[in-house]
Design a protein around this motif. Structure first.
Motif, PDB file in Angstrom:
ATOM      1  N   MET A  76      37.737  45.093  28.853  1.00 41.13           N
ATOM      2  CA  MET A  76      36.455  44.980  29.098  1.00 41.13           C
ATOM      3  C   MET A  76      35.820  43.989  30.332  1.00 41.13           C
ATOM      4  SD  MET A  76      35.029  44.584  25.193  1.00 41.13           S
ATOM      5  CE  MET A  76      36.310  43.431  24.687  1.00 41.13           C
ATOM      6  N   VAL A  77      36.694  43.054  30.645  1.00 38.91           N
ATOM      7  CA  VAL A  77      36.509  42.052  31.676  1.00 38.91           C
ATOM      8  C   VAL A  77      36.674  42.572  32.885  1.00 38.91           C
ATOM      9  CG1 VAL A  77      36.885  40.041  32.918  1.00 38.91           C
ATOM     10  CG2 VAL A  77      36.992  40.081  30.199  1.00 38.91           C
ATOM     11  N   ILE A  78      37.885  43.478  33.212  1.00 38.02           N
ATOM     12  CA  ILE A  78      38.026  44.031  34.409  1.00 38.02           C
ATOM     13  C   ILE A  78      37.023  45.010  34.892  1.00 38.02           C
ATOM     14  CG2 ILE A  78      39.647  45.544  35.516  1.00 38.02           C
ATOM     15  CD1 ILE A  78      42.082  43.923  34.237  1.00 38.02           C
ATOM     16  N   THR A  79      36.613  45.970  33.682  1.00 38.19           N
ATOM     17  CA  THR A  79      35.848  47.029  33.947  1.00 38.19           C
ATOM     18  C   THR A  79      34.440  46.748  34.054  1.00 38.19           C
ATOM     19  OG1 THR A  79      35.557  47.685  31.493  1.00 38.19           O
ATOM     20  CG2 THR A  79      37.358  49.050  33.044  1.00 38.19           C
ATOM     21  N   TYR A  81      38.512  34.777  38.519  1.00 31.96           N
ATOM     22  CA  TYR A  81      39.042  35.358  39.647  1.00 31.96           C
ATOM     23  C   TYR A  81      38.259  36.736  40.157  1.00 31.96           C
ATOM     24  CZ  TYR A  81      42.618  37.976  42.294  1.00 31.96           C
ATOM     25  OH  TYR A  81      43.307  38.888  43.286  1.00 31.96           O
ATOM     26  N   ILE A  82      37.948  37.602  39.364  1.00 32.79           N
ATOM     27  CA  ILE A  82      37.039  38.753  39.688  1.00 32.79           C
ATOM     28  C   ILE A  82      35.723  38.014  40.478  1.00 32.79           C
ATOM     29  CG2 ILE A  82      35.865  40.746  39.151  1.00 32.79           C
ATOM     30  CD1 ILE A  82      38.028  41.242  36.707  1.00 32.79           C
ATOM     31  N   LYS A  83      35.167  37.196  39.856  1.00 35.67           N
ATOM     32  CA  LYS A  83      33.755  36.918  40.624  1.00 35.67           C
ATOM     33  C   LYS A  83      34.037  36.198  41.838  1.00 35.67           C
ATOM     34  CE  LYS A  83      31.832  33.214  38.872  1.00 35.67           C
ATOM     35  NZ  LYS A  83      31.122  32.264  37.867  1.00 35.67           N
ATOM     36  N   ASN A  84      35.159  35.541  41.908  1.00 38.18           N
ATOM     37  CA  ASN A  84      35.557  34.883  43.332  1.00 38.18           C
ATOM     38  C   ASN A  84      35.932  35.881  44.331  1.00 38.18           C
ATOM     39  OD1 ASN A  84      34.873  32.326  42.258  1.00 38.18           O
ATOM     40  ND2 ASN A  84      37.130  31.871  41.654  1.00 38.18           N
ATOM     41  N   ASN A  85      36.730  36.891  43.794  1.00 39.20           N
ATOM     42  CA  ASN A  85      37.162  37.864  44.770  1.00 39.20           C
ATOM     43  C   ASN A  85      35.770  38.664  45.243  1.00 39.20           C
ATOM     44  OD1 ASN A  85      39.305  39.744  45.830  1.00 39.20           O
ATOM     45  ND2 ASN A  85      38.333  41.208  44.632  1.00 39.20           N
ATOM     46  N   ASP A  86      34.921  39.099  44.130  1.00 41.75           N
ATOM     47  CA  ASP A  86      33.680  39.721  44.518  1.00 41.75           C
ATOM     48  C   ASP A  86      32.923  38.755  45.709  1.00 41.75           C
ATOM     49  OD1 ASP A  86      34.148  41.722  42.944  1.00 41.75           O
ATOM     50  OD2 ASP A  86      32.959  40.993  41.236  1.00 41.75           O
ATOM     51  N   ARG A  96      31.276  38.288  51.077  1.00 40.60           N
ATOM     52  CA  ARG A  96      31.294  37.503  52.405  1.00 40.60           C
ATOM     53  C   ARG A  96      31.951  38.087  53.601  1.00 40.60           C
ATOM     54  NH1 ARG A  96      32.144  32.978  48.864  1.00 40.60           N
ATOM     55  NH2 ARG A  96      34.560  33.299  49.373  1.00 40.60           N
ATOM     56  N   LEU A  97      32.754  38.899  53.109  1.00 38.42           N
ATOM     57  CA  LEU A  97      33.393  39.816  54.391  1.00 38.42           C
ATOM     58  C   LEU A  97      32.745  40.734  54.919  1.00 38.42           C
ATOM     59  CD1 LEU A  97      36.286  40.109  55.916  1.00 38.42           C
ATOM     60  CD2 LEU A  97      37.171  41.507  53.913  1.00 38.42           C
TER      61      LEU A  97
END
Length: 338
Positions: A85-88, A139-144, A149-150
């Motif tokens: 659920m969190v990943i998707t 982790y997903i939020k920071n990665n997003d 930013r990229l």
């Protein structure tokens, strides 16, 4: 940060995970009666009741069944579903996973009152699952955010690259355009001559200059002179079109290339057309002007092997045309056009 709308696949995945998770919860709750019976049997065994042996037997059976039920399979499946659920679904999935695991943890409170090992395990697992889901979601939020930013930096880089390209095009236009008329200028003609010479095909190069233009400037002013130049430049450019590469070489001087091989008769015929074109009356502020042109003719490859030598040859021929009475064409040499 732009929020992306969840897709149909994400929504369906979330709903399925919730339904399956709730199904496991219902399955687990349906066996909670076993724990209550376990506690009742324990009380009978300790009270010394006549049916103590039967109670002990019941105790062991219920204990084994409860242990199997809480072997961790259901808990592990719920953790897996929470992770999916969190990943998707990211934030939506995280909220759903936290709510469902909190319900699981709260449901163990009755068992915790009796210090049930299975209840303690049932409480710890959802709490740990919530902590794990928080780590995954964070982790997903920071990665997003890093990806955004990229992407933003990449878009800025592309935008700056487009700005640089536009500036380069503008600089090239400025470098190869005449400020007064907008025509191609001397630098552009030099480059075009270099390309023509490199191609190796014979051609004629003609330079022309207005006769007595200085007197017009001195008598009527530079504004009138500029208007005349722009008028004749428009006529000349329209005549040349895409057939003859042409340019304003500076001041009141123009030039064109006649692709070849060409004969002297061909070139003189074109010059006659130009004389007729420039000989038409121009009206500026109520004053009529009719000018003539002097023409200098050079040929490639006989009169020059590079742009500068060819320009110098045509310029020399133009100077001789001025000396010989103006309003006429002069070849640089009898062999200019082969």
């Amino acid at each position: 940060m732009n929020k992306e709308k969840p897709t149909a696949v994400q929504t369906i995945t979330l709903i399925l995970c919730i339904l399956i998770f709730v199904g496991f919860m219902i399955f687990s709750f349906s066996h909670s009666g076993n724990i209550q019976a376990f506690m009742s049997a324990l009380g009978k065994a300790e009270s010394g009741a006549p049916d103590a042996q039967e109670a002990v037997h019941q105790l062991r059976s219920l204990y084994n069944e409860t242990q199997k039920l809480n072997s961790g399979l259901v808990s592990q499946l719920q953790v897996v579903l929470s992770t999916i659920m969190v990943i998707t679904n990211k934030k939506r999935g995280f909220i759903a996973a936290v709510v469902l695991n909190l319900i699981c943890a709260i449901s163990t409170i009755p068992g915790l009152r009796h210090a049930s090992i299975s209840a303690i395990s049932g409480a710890i697992v959802p709490v740990l699952a919530i902590g794990t889901m928080f780590i995954i979601y964070n982790y997903i939020k920071n990665n997003d955010k890093a990806t955004e930013r990229l992407n933003h930096s990449y878009e800025e880089l592309i935008d700056k690259n487009h700005q640089i390209q536009a500036a380069q095009i503008q600089l090239r236009e400025l470098a190869y355009s005449d400020a007064l008329t907008g025509m191609n200028n001397r630098a552009w003609m030099r480059e075009t001559l270099a390309d023509q010479i490199q191609a190796g095909t014979p051609f004629a190069f003609i330079m022309m200059d207005m006769d007595n233009f200085k007197q017009i400037n001195d008598t009527f002013g530079h504004d009138v002179g500029d208007t005349l130049i722009k008028t004749y430049a428009t006529r000349f450019q329209k005549y040349c079109g895409t057939k003859y590469p042409c340019a304003k070489m500076g001041g009141d001087e123009f030039a064109l290339i006649i692709g070849g091989p060409v004969t002297q008769a061909d070139v003189l015929n074109i010059i006659a057309q130009l004389q007729s074109l420039f000989g038409e009356i121009v009206n500026v502020n109520g004053q009529q002007f009719r000018i003539t042109m002097s023409y200098g003719i050079a040929g490639s490859p006989n009169d020059g092997q590079n742009p500068d030598s060819l320009i110098n040859a045509a310029d020399t021929a133009l100077y001789n045309a001025k000396l010989q009475g103006k309003d006429r064409p002069i070849l640089f040499s009898p062999q200019s056009l082969g």
